[in-house]
Design a protein around this motif. Structure first.
Motif, PDB file in Angstrom:
ATOM      1  N   GLY A  36       1.460  -8.615  -9.550  1.00  0.00           N
ATOM      2  CA  GLY A  36       2.267  -7.910  -8.557  1.00  0.00           C
ATOM      3  C   GLY A  36       1.909  -8.188  -7.124  1.00  0.00           C
ATOM      4  O   GLY A  36       2.048  -7.298  -6.275  1.00  0.00           O
ATOM      5  N   GLU A  37       1.496  -9.406  -6.805  1.00  0.00           N
ATOM      6  CA  GLU A  37       1.107  -9.704  -5.436  1.00  0.00           C
ATOM      7  C   GLU A  37       1.295 -11.196  -5.178  1.00  0.00           C
ATOM      8  O   GLU A  37       1.400 -12.014  -6.101  1.00  0.00           O
ATOM      9  CB  GLU A  37      -0.357  -9.342  -5.195  1.00  0.00           C
ATOM     10  CG  GLU A  37      -1.337 -10.074  -6.101  1.00  0.00           C
ATOM     11  CD  GLU A  37      -2.778  -9.676  -5.864  1.00  0.00           C
ATOM     12  OE1 GLU A  37      -3.021  -8.902  -4.920  1.00  0.00           O
ATOM     13  OE2 GLU A  37      -3.652 -10.148  -6.613  1.00  0.00           O
ATOM     14  N   ARG A  84      -1.478  -1.059  -2.605  1.00  0.00           N
ATOM     15  CA  ARG A  84      -0.845  -2.093  -3.401  1.00  0.00           C
ATOM     16  C   ARG A  84       0.221  -2.782  -2.583  1.00  0.00           C
ATOM     17  O   ARG A  84       0.888  -2.147  -1.748  1.00  0.00           O
ATOM     18  CB  ARG A  84      -0.220  -1.509  -4.671  1.00  0.00           C
ATOM     19  CG  ARG A  84      -1.194  -0.782  -5.568  1.00  0.00           C
ATOM     20  CD  ARG A  84      -0.596  -0.520  -6.928  1.00  0.00           C
ATOM     21  NE  ARG A  84      -0.258  -1.762  -7.587  1.00  0.00           N
ATOM     22  CZ  ARG A  84       0.320  -1.834  -8.794  1.00  0.00           C
ATOM     23  NH1 ARG A  84       0.609  -0.705  -9.434  1.00  0.00           N
ATOM     24  NH2 ARG A  84       0.597  -2.989  -9.339  1.00  0.00           N
ATOM     25  N   PRO A  85       0.449  -4.113  -2.793  1.00  0.00           N
ATOM     26  CA  PRO A  85       1.499  -4.822  -2.053  1.00  0.00           C
ATOM     27  C   PRO A  85       2.875  -4.261  -2.376  1.00  0.00           C
ATOM     28  O   PRO A  85       3.152  -3.819  -3.488  1.00  0.00           O
ATOM     29  CB  PRO A  85       1.346  -6.272  -2.529  1.00  0.00           C
ATOM     30  CG  PRO A  85      -0.039  -6.364  -3.083  1.00  0.00           C
ATOM     31  CD  PRO A  85      -0.349  -5.013  -3.646  1.00  0.00           C
ATOM     32  N   LEU A  86       3.742  -4.293  -1.375  1.00  0.00           N
ATOM     33  CA  LEU A  86       5.092  -3.752  -1.533  1.00  0.00           C
ATOM     34  C   LEU A  86       6.111  -4.812  -1.917  1.00  0.00           C
ATOM     35  O   LEU A  86       7.218  -4.461  -2.330  1.00  0.00           O
ATOM     36  CB  LEU A  86       5.540  -3.078  -0.228  1.00  0.00           C
ATOM     37  CG  LEU A  86       4.686  -1.910   0.262  1.00  0.00           C
ATOM     38  CD1 LEU A  86       5.210  -1.396   1.593  1.00  0.00           C
ATOM     39  CD2 LEU A  86       4.657  -0.789  -0.767  1.00  0.00           C
ATOM     40  N   LEU A  87       5.768  -6.090  -1.783  1.00  0.00           N
ATOM     41  CA  LEU A  87       6.734  -7.169  -2.011  1.00  0.00           C
ATOM     42  C   LEU A  87       6.023  -8.345  -2.658  1.00  0.00           C
ATOM     43  O   LEU A  87       4.877  -8.664  -2.331  1.00  0.00           O
ATOM     44  CB  LEU A  87       7.379  -7.603  -0.690  1.00  0.00           C
ATOM     45  CG  LEU A  87       8.329  -8.801  -0.740  1.00  0.00           C
ATOM     46  CD1 LEU A  87       9.578  -8.457  -1.556  1.00  0.00           C
ATOM     47  CD2 LEU A  87       8.723  -9.246   0.664  1.00  0.00           C
ATOM     48  N   GLN A  88       6.736  -8.996  -3.589  1.00  0.00           N
ATOM     49  CA  GLN A  88       6.278 -10.238  -4.198  1.00  0.00           C
ATOM     50  C   GLN A  88       7.390 -11.268  -4.086  1.00  0.00           C
ATOM     51  O   GLN A  88       8.580 -10.934  -4.209  1.00  0.00           O
ATOM     52  CB  GLN A  88       5.906 -10.022  -5.662  1.00  0.00           C
ATOM     53  CG  GLN A  88       5.156 -11.184  -6.282  1.00  0.00           C
ATOM     54  CD  GLN A  88       4.637 -10.856  -7.668  1.00  0.00           C
ATOM     55  OE1 GLN A  88       5.098  -9.916  -8.304  1.00  0.00           O
ATOM     56  NE2 GLN A  88       3.679 -11.627  -8.153  1.00  0.00           N
ATOM     57  N   ILE A  89       7.033 -12.536  -3.858  1.00  0.00           N
ATOM     58  CA  ILE A  89       7.998 -13.590  -3.549  1.00  0.00           C
ATOM     59  C   ILE A  89       7.810 -14.751  -4.513  1.00  0.00           C
ATOM     60  O   ILE A  89       6.673 -15.147  -4.815  1.00  0.00           O
ATOM     61  CB  ILE A  89       7.843 -14.078  -2.096  1.00  0.00           C
ATOM     62  CG1 ILE A  89       8.097 -12.920  -1.121  1.00  0.00           C
ATOM     63  CG2 ILE A  89       8.803 -15.219  -1.799  1.00  0.00           C
ATOM     64  CD1 ILE A  89       7.898 -13.289   0.330  1.00  0.00           C
TER      65      ILE A  89
END
Length: 483
Positions: free
Chosen positions: A42-43, A154-159
């Protein structure tokens, strides 16, 4: 066109990516595994590269199909020839945000609010960027800053970045060091191997409903690989034209010569990027053992029609031979009371074989025989009743007593209405008392009237009670004058 001619449900070799035709070859399966691993973390970034036509868009379509119904919000950007700020606005629009201001600060604030709202609702946010090799350095840097946004640690966005081989060269540039360090998984899709090409063509045909028509003779797939070099998009292009030729010539078997004619047509139309090998030269110019790999495509065992259902076997006779050991065992099937009675009424003299066999049984008292018949009449799941041999109890009262009310509808218990009525009346009285008490506390005139009424009522009650007591005393004195 050729679908109905060959009995296919759809075109098996469309150029448009379709996840229903995703062939899990080695490269495709590894790329799916890398993406799943990155989604679990998730990151960061996921980078999938490959030459045109190797299946990157199909991989994304398969991923989106697998994410349906999950707690994931996805957005896909296909146009990447934009500057950094325009890329952020496109990102916001793909996530469904309506940004009213043109200022970058307002845009970033709206994205931050959206990402945190999705995280609070238990959803992850995934951004997919296709043709990422066209992104500028500043655009990639803006995307990196978006991946730095966090909420709750926790990160809010994954690319996910999809692109050609030039994307790898772009990421490896010195100014892209921070982006390169945030790549969680990277995969480069390669063309199919010869044996994978054979499996790919068969898989696409069978997915479209192919049952052996047309037949690909040995050497056809060799020509397909010589033309496509294992690139799935070129395989689809070549096979589609090959089926079109078979349809136009009413061919149900496609040969090496047909494959060469299709190659000549594509070269004449200018659809071939570079000169390809001829079909008869592919095997001689390669070390691949095509004789073992390409043995043609056909249905080796055509599907057999289903066998008709067999009629049920006739039931066994109701009256079977009775052995001494069988009297101590539980019967294989329960008997209903009517069947038991019919068994008792059978005339043994009309069945010589059964009579001869029964005569071998040691004589038993009539009570024991009755107990045996009662035992065979009860369900097999229940134990037999332990009755003494000389018991004259009614079988209907002993044998079926545990099951007498099994299928009887339960009686409806009468509703206990009296407590409900009493509780309702008490609630009404309490509400009335509270209502009157509120009126008395707010209205002085009403309070005075109620006090006067209470005093007059109390005087009347006292007077009545006094008169009643005096009358009672006089009556007692009349009964006993000496008292």
């Amino acid at each position: 066109m050729f679908e109905s001619f060959y009995g296919l449900r759809t075109d098996p070799f469309r150029l448009t990516p379709d996840h229903h035709f995703s062939f899990n070859h080695e490269q495709f399966s590894r790329a799916k595994a890398y993406i799943d691993y990155a989604l679990v973390r998730g990151e960061g970034f996921v980078m999938i590269t490959g030459n045109p036509g190797t299946g990157k868009t199909t991989l994304v379509a398969d991923l989106q199909a697998r994410l349906l119904g999950t707690e994931t919000t996805t957005a896909t950007i296909n146009c990447t020839q934009l500057d950094a700020e325009a890329l952020l606005f496109i990102c916001a629009y793909e996530f469904g945000l309506q940004v009213q201001s043109n200022h970058k600060a307002v845009l970033l604030r709206e994205l931050m609010i959206f990402f945190r709202r999705e995280q609070q609702s238990g959803r992850r946010v995934l951004l997919i960027i296709d043709e990422a090799q066209d992104l500028s350095v500043l655009a990639l840097e803006e995307l990196r800053l978006l991946t730095n946004l966090q909420g709750g640690g926790r990160p809010l966005l994954q690319i996910i970045l999809l692109g050609q081989s030039a994307l790898r060269d772009l990421i490896r540039r010195p100014e892209m060091l921070q982006v390169h360090q945030r790549i969680v998984a990277a995969m480069h899709l390669k063309p199919l191997k010869p044996e994978e090409t054979v499996a790919y063509v068969r898989y696409r045909l069978e997915t479209a409903g192919w049952t052996g028509d047309p037949v690909f003779q040995p050497g056809v797939v060799t020509a397909i690989y010589a033309y496509s070099e294992g690139i799935p998009r070129l395989i689809n292009q070549y096979c589609s034209r090959l089926l079109l030729r078979g349809f136009s010539l009413d061919l149900h078997e496609l040969t090496r010569n047909d494959a060469q004619e299709v190659l000549n047509e594509l070269q004449e139309e200018g659809l071939v990027e570079a000169p390809r090998l001829k079909a008869d030269q592919a095997a001689s110019t390669s070390d691949i053992l095509w004789d073992e790999i390409d043995q043609g495509l056909s249905v080796t065992q055509p599907p057999q029609p289903p066998e008709p259902p067999q009629p049920p076997e006739p039931p066994e006779p109701a009256l079977a031979a009775i052995d001494e050991d069988q009297t101590r065992q539980e019967p294989t099937a329960p008997l209903t009371p009517s069947l038991a009675s019919e068994t008792e009424a059978v005339d043994i003299r009309q069945q010589p074989e059964a009579a001869a066999h029964v005569t071998q049984v040691s004589p038993a008292p009539v009570a024991d025989a009755a107990r045996y018949l009662r035992f065979t009449a009860q369900p097999t799941s229940a134990p037999p009743n332990e009755l003494p041999a000389d018991s004259d109890a009614n079988p209907s009262e002993t044998l079926y007593a545990p099951y007498r009310d099994q299928y009887r509808e339960p009686r409806a218990t009468p509703a206990k209405r009296f407590p409900v009525i009493v509780i309702t009346l008490i609630m009404i009285l309490l509400l009335a008392a509270s209502f009157l008490g509120g009126m008395v506390m707010t209205d002085d005139a009403l309070r005075q009237k109620l006090v006067a009424f209470a005093l007059s009522t109390s005087e009347t009650v006292v007077t009545s009670v006094t008169a009643t007591v005096q009358s009672l005393l006089q009556w007692l004195r009349a009964l006993n004058p000496n008292a």
